[in-house]
Design a protein around this motif. Structure first.
Motif, PDB file in Angstrom:
ATOM      1  N   SER A   4      81.920  34.121  53.183  1.00 50.19           N
ATOM      2  CA  SER A   4      82.898  34.617  54.149  1.00 50.19           C
ATOM      3  C   SER A   4      84.287  34.026  53.888  1.00 50.19           C
ATOM      4  O   SER A   4      85.287  34.520  54.395  1.00 50.19           O
ATOM      5  CB  SER A   4      82.449  34.307  55.584  1.00 50.19           C
ATOM      6  N   VAL A  11      85.282  34.622  46.107  1.00 50.71           N
ATOM      7  CA  VAL A  11      84.735  34.052  47.340  1.00 50.71           C
ATOM      8  C   VAL A  11      84.125  32.687  47.059  1.00 50.71           C
ATOM      9  O   VAL A  11      83.814  32.346  45.914  1.00 50.71           O
ATOM     10  CB  VAL A  11      83.674  34.987  47.978  1.00 50.71           C
ATOM     11  N   PRO A  55      94.810  36.610  49.491  1.00 43.94           N
ATOM     12  CA  PRO A  55      94.287  37.419  50.600  1.00 43.94           C
ATOM     13  C   PRO A  55      95.433  38.036  51.405  1.00 43.94           C
ATOM     14  O   PRO A  55      96.473  37.420  51.598  1.00 43.94           O
ATOM     15  CB  PRO A  55      93.517  36.412  51.456  1.00 43.94           C
ATOM     16  N   GLN A  84      86.487  40.429  44.215  1.00 43.93           N
ATOM     17  CA  GLN A  84      86.854  39.455  45.235  1.00 43.93           C
ATOM     18  C   GLN A  84      86.453  38.072  44.732  1.00 43.93           C
ATOM     19  O   GLN A  84      85.418  37.909  44.106  1.00 43.93           O
ATOM     20  CB  GLN A  84      86.129  39.721  46.552  1.00 43.93           C
ATOM     21  N   LYS A 136      87.255  33.812  51.598  1.00 43.11           N
ATOM     22  CA  LYS A 136      87.796  34.627  50.517  1.00 43.11           C
ATOM     23  C   LYS A 136      89.098  34.017  50.006  1.00 43.11           C
ATOM     24  O   LYS A 136      89.982  33.690  50.781  1.00 43.11           O
ATOM     25  CB  LYS A 136      88.014  36.059  51.001  1.00 43.11           C
TER      26      LYS A 136
END
Length: 193
Positions: A24, A18, A44, A16, A26
């Motif tokens: 939080s 980030v 996303p 991921q 992304k």
């Protein structure tokens, strides 16, 4: 310089991407495609491996940097439903692709003054009303022609909001990074000597 994003191993496939300060937020997922021998960037909401990604990155860092820097592309004006403006959210809630609102009349006047102060001959195509089509034609001291246009909002650094112009010269096969009006005029003037 430390990147403003980081990679975490929280994705089912790959990493991921980030925000470094607020995990939080992304930006998407990057994963390695063994068939292509390249890294793939997925925005996303896309499922890695479902065919919706952008392949071809040499490293996971370049794929992550792409997701961090660029919003997911949106339909053009031609493909937008009637009554929906470029700045209104799409049905999926994602922002429009690119804007040119930073190319204001004041910025255009500033560029004209900078080109004149640098001793360059120039003209514009008169499209200040629709900056995405705005082009300035400049002749450098060597007689070569440069085309100047405003950068998209994605190309402008929040820390350098005056740097909104970019130029290219076909005869030199050269292009500039996004620069301020004065710096761009000086660059074209100096290259032409």
């Amino acid at each position: 310089m430390q990147e403003k994003f980081k990679l975490t191993a929280g994705a089912a496939r790959g990493y991921q991407v980030v925000d470094r300060q607020d995990p939080s937020i992304k930006y998407g997922v990057v994963w390695y495609d063994p068939r292509e021998c390249r890294w793939v960037a997925e925005y996303p909401g896309h499922r890695p491996g479902s065919g919706g990604g952008i392949p071809g990155f040499a490293t996971k860092d370049w794929a992550a940097r792409f997701l961090y820097r660029y919003d997911e592309p949106q339909p053009s004006e031609r493909d937008r439903p009637p009554g929906r403006s470029a700045n209104s959210a799409s049905p999926t809630g994602v922002r429009a692709m690119a804007t040119f609102g930073h190319a204001t009349a004041e910025r255009c006047t500033e560029l004209g003054r900078a080109l004149t102060a640098a001793g360059l001959a120039w003209s514009d195509n008169g499209r200040q009303d629709d900056p995405q089509f705005l082009t300035y034609t400049v002749t450098d001291p060597g007689g070569r022609t440069w085309k100047i246009s405003p950068a998209t909002n994605f190309q402008i650094s929040p820390s350098s909001p005056a740097q909104i112009w970019q130029a290219d010269c076909a005869e030199l096969t050269a292009s500039t990074p996004v620069l301020s009006a004065r710096t761009l005029a000086e660059h074209i003037s100096n290259v032409g000597r």
